[in-house]
Design a protein around this motif. Structure first.
Motif, PDB file in Angstrom:
ATOM      1  N   SER A  66      77.445 110.885  -2.420  1.00  0.00           N
ATOM      2  CA  SER A  66      78.606 110.353  -3.135  1.00  0.00           C
ATOM      3  C   SER A  66      79.690 111.425  -3.277  1.00  0.00           C
ATOM      4  O   SER A  66      79.555 112.556  -2.807  1.00  0.00           O
ATOM      5  CB  SER A  66      78.178 109.823  -4.507  1.00  0.00           C
ATOM      6  OG  SER A  66      77.796 110.896  -5.354  1.00  0.00           O
ATOM      7  N   GLN A  67      80.792 111.036  -3.914  1.00  0.00           N
ATOM      8  CA  GLN A  67      81.882 111.941  -4.307  1.00  0.00           C
ATOM      9  C   GLN A  67      82.605 112.601  -3.125  1.00  0.00           C
ATOM     10  O   GLN A  67      83.231 113.654  -3.265  1.00  0.00           O
ATOM     11  CB  GLN A  67      81.369 113.001  -5.280  1.00  0.00           C
ATOM     12  CG  GLN A  67      80.751 112.414  -6.535  1.00  0.00           C
ATOM     13  CD  GLN A  67      80.281 113.437  -7.528  1.00  0.00           C
ATOM     14  OE1 GLN A  67      80.855 114.523  -7.637  1.00  0.00           O
ATOM     15  NE2 GLN A  67      79.215 113.109  -8.256  1.00  0.00           N
ATOM     16  N   VAL A  79      82.450 115.222   3.415  1.00  0.00           N
ATOM     17  CA  VAL A  79      81.633 114.469   4.370  1.00  0.00           C
ATOM     18  C   VAL A  79      82.166 113.038   4.365  1.00  0.00           C
ATOM     19  O   VAL A  79      82.258 112.406   3.313  1.00  0.00           O
ATOM     20  CB  VAL A  79      80.142 114.483   4.002  1.00  0.00           C
ATOM     21  CG1 VAL A  79      79.327 113.778   5.086  1.00  0.00           C
ATOM     22  CG2 VAL A  79      79.635 115.909   3.808  1.00  0.00           C
ATOM     23  N   HIS A  80      82.526 112.532   5.538  1.00  0.00           N
ATOM     24  CA  HIS A  80      83.184 111.238   5.636  1.00  0.00           C
ATOM     25  C   HIS A  80      82.165 110.095   5.691  1.00  0.00           C
ATOM     26  O   HIS A  80      81.067 110.246   6.230  1.00  0.00           O
ATOM     27  CB  HIS A  80      84.050 111.173   6.896  1.00  0.00           C
ATOM     28  CG  HIS A  80      85.077 112.253   6.977  1.00  0.00           C
ATOM     29  ND1 HIS A  80      86.085 112.396   6.043  1.00  0.00           N
ATOM     30  CD2 HIS A  80      85.256 113.265   7.880  1.00  0.00           C
ATOM     31  CE1 HIS A  80      86.834 113.431   6.360  1.00  0.00           C
ATOM     32  NE2 HIS A  80      86.352 113.972   7.464  1.00  0.00           N
ATOM     33  N   HIS A  87      80.276 102.609   1.401  1.00  0.00           N
ATOM     34  CA  HIS A  87      81.296 103.414   0.730  1.00  0.00           C
ATOM     35  C   HIS A  87      81.071 104.909   0.930  1.00  0.00           C
ATOM     36  O   HIS A  87      82.000 105.708   0.758  1.00  0.00           O
ATOM     37  CB  HIS A  87      81.307 103.122  -0.771  1.00  0.00           C
ATOM     38  CG  HIS A  87      81.689 101.714  -1.100  1.00  0.00           C
ATOM     39  ND1 HIS A  87      81.240 101.057  -2.215  1.00  0.00           N
ATOM     40  CD2 HIS A  87      82.479 100.819  -0.442  1.00  0.00           C
ATOM     41  CE1 HIS A  87      81.738  99.834  -2.246  1.00  0.00           C
ATOM     42  NE2 HIS A  87      82.485  99.670  -1.178  1.00  0.00           N
ATOM     43  N   TYR A  88      79.840 105.294   1.273  1.00  0.00           N
ATOM     44  CA  TYR A  88      79.468 106.706   1.322  1.00  0.00           C
ATOM     45  C   TYR A  88      78.863 107.058   2.684  1.00  0.00           C
ATOM     46  O   TYR A  88      78.301 106.193   3.366  1.00  0.00           O
ATOM     47  CB  TYR A  88      78.433 107.016   0.229  1.00  0.00           C
ATOM     48  CG  TYR A  88      78.867 106.585  -1.143  1.00  0.00           C
ATOM     49  CD1 TYR A  88      79.874 107.270  -1.820  1.00  0.00           C
ATOM     50  CD2 TYR A  88      78.283 105.489  -1.768  1.00  0.00           C
ATOM     51  CE1 TYR A  88      80.280 106.875  -3.087  1.00  0.00           C
ATOM     52  CE2 TYR A  88      78.681 105.081  -3.029  1.00  0.00           C
ATOM     53  CZ  TYR A  88      79.684 105.778  -3.687  1.00  0.00           C
ATOM     54  OH  TYR A  88      80.092 105.394  -4.935  1.00  0.00           O
ATOM     55  N   PRO A  89      78.946 108.323   3.072  1.00  0.00           N
ATOM     56  CA  PRO A  89      78.216 108.756   4.273  1.00  0.00           C
ATOM     57  C   PRO A  89      76.720 108.572   4.045  1.00  0.00           C
ATOM     58  O   PRO A  89      76.208 108.842   2.965  1.00  0.00           O
ATOM     59  CB  PRO A  89      78.602 110.233   4.407  1.00  0.00           C
ATOM     60  CG  PRO A  89      79.049 110.653   3.040  1.00  0.00           C
ATOM     61  CD  PRO A  89      79.654 109.440   2.413  1.00  0.00           C
ATOM     62  N   ASP A 264      71.250 110.838  -2.825  1.00  0.00           N
ATOM     63  CA  ASP A 264      72.327 111.607  -3.448  1.00  0.00           C
ATOM     64  C   ASP A 264      71.799 112.818  -4.208  1.00  0.00           C
ATOM     65  O   ASP A 264      72.334 113.180  -5.272  1.00  0.00           O
ATOM     66  CB  ASP A 264      73.164 110.719  -4.372  1.00  0.00           C
ATOM     67  CG  ASP A 264      74.570 111.289  -4.608  1.00  0.00           C
ATOM     68  OD1 ASP A 264      75.081 112.008  -3.728  1.00  0.00           O
ATOM     69  OD2 ASP A 264      75.152 111.012  -5.674  1.00  0.00           O
ATOM     70  N   ALA A 265      70.790 113.467  -3.659  1.00  0.00           N
ATOM     71  CA  ALA A 265      70.249 114.682  -4.291  1.00  0.00           C
ATOM     72  C   ALA A 265      71.308 115.759  -4.450  1.00  0.00           C
ATOM     73  O   ALA A 265      71.208 116.624  -5.332  1.00  0.00           O
ATOM     74  CB  ALA A 265      69.085 115.220  -3.450  1.00  0.00           C
TER      75      ALA A 265
END
Length: 299
Positions: A66-67, A79-80, A87-89, A264-265
């Motif tokens: 995320s983020q 990271v795209h 929504h996230y890589p 998402d660690a």
């Protein structure tokens, strides 16, 4: 779609790989007395979407970040997003690149990928994926070696799609689970499983969506197919307690993903399960898929 398919076959099993399509498995079949039986959901031979393949490697991280990226040692690394409906890589970038065959024997194939800042991400690494036919199943060894100069966090995983029907039963030990938001990003950890989420005893695979990371896993998961008279035991010998479970409602497959870290660690407290690799450092993940008789049929 035209792509080279490599086949490994023994008396009991047949494995098919598409190196150029993300180092993916396209088919894995077992041969009990009544003929070939698919153990992973077979690729349709047409779609280029890796989500339609039987299994693909997760490198240099597993699941979502995320983020917009992550921070390490005071530097933010963007990271795209890498999939149109996400929504996230997700799942790293090895699954999106072509791998090379660097070793081939009757019962063994080794694939290699060198990735240098794919899609502008910060990672420069070499990864290998080795498939070995065992007398009682399949062994997959996934490695990554950091080639960049600055230390970065890494993770590994596999994304197998197992077939399921009303008779299929799944069992794995777990002590808790990360609950998540609508985008599957963890929000809180609990030892109280939501109704229908506890697989410490054999259970069916119907029910609402699960797309979450379980904790306290002991590295073994049993999938029982009593209607075929067989079972598959997934073993991660060096497990550090994390298992990703994807149970989409209404489909004929599910995913249990051996992985080195939770979803998402990069943004969880203490970044659990991530390995911080300096130049030349490596990380490895071994997974075995062992086929035996059905446990339900033998009871």
């Amino acid at each position: 779609m035209t792509t080279e398919i490599i086949t490994l076959e023994s008396e009991k099993q047949r494995l098919q790989l598409a190196p150029a399509m993300g180092g993916s498995i396209t088919d894995w079949d077992w041969k009990p007395a009544h003929g070939w039986t698919p153990l992973l959901r077979p690729w349709d031979g047409v779609s280029g979407d890796r989500y339609t393949f039987a299994c693909f490697p997760l490198v240099p991280w597993s699941n979502r970040i995320s983020q917009g990226g992550f921070e390490h040692d005071g530097t933010f690394y963007p990271v795209h997003a890498n999939r149109s409906d996400e929504h996230y890589p997700i799942h790293g970038d090895g699954w999106l690149q072509a791998w090379q065959v660097t070793e081939r024997r009757d019962n063994r194939v080794k694939l290699t990928l060198e990735s240098r800042h794919f899609d502008g991400n910060p990672y420069h690494y070499r990864s290998t994926e080795t498939f070995l036919l065992l007398p009682d199943g399949l062994q997959i060894d996934l490695t990554v070696t950091h080639l960049g100069q600055k230390t970065l966090p890494y993770g590994l995983g596999l994304h197998p799609y197992f077939l399921r029907n009303a008779a299929t039963r799944l069992q794995f030990k777990a002590e808790g689970v990360w609950l998540a938001d609508a985008d599957a990003i963890p929000t809180e950890h609990t030892a109280n499983f939501p109704q229908g989420w506890d697989y410490n005893a054999p259970a069916a695979l119907d029910g609402p969506l699960i797309d979450n990371c379980y904790t306290g896993w002991n590295g073994r998961a049993l999938i029982d197919y009593p209607d075929h008279g067989i079972s598959v035991t997934m073993v991660m010998p060096d497990c550090n307690g994390y298992l990703l479970f994807y149970r989409p409602p209404g489909y004929d497959y599910f995913c249990i993903e051996p992985t080195t870290h939770p979803i998402d660690a990069f943004h969880l407290p203490e970044q659990p399960g991530l390995s911080f690799l300096g130049h030349g450092d490596s990380l490895a993940l071994r997974t075995k898929l062992l086929v035996g008789p059905s446990h339900a049929a033998s009871q």
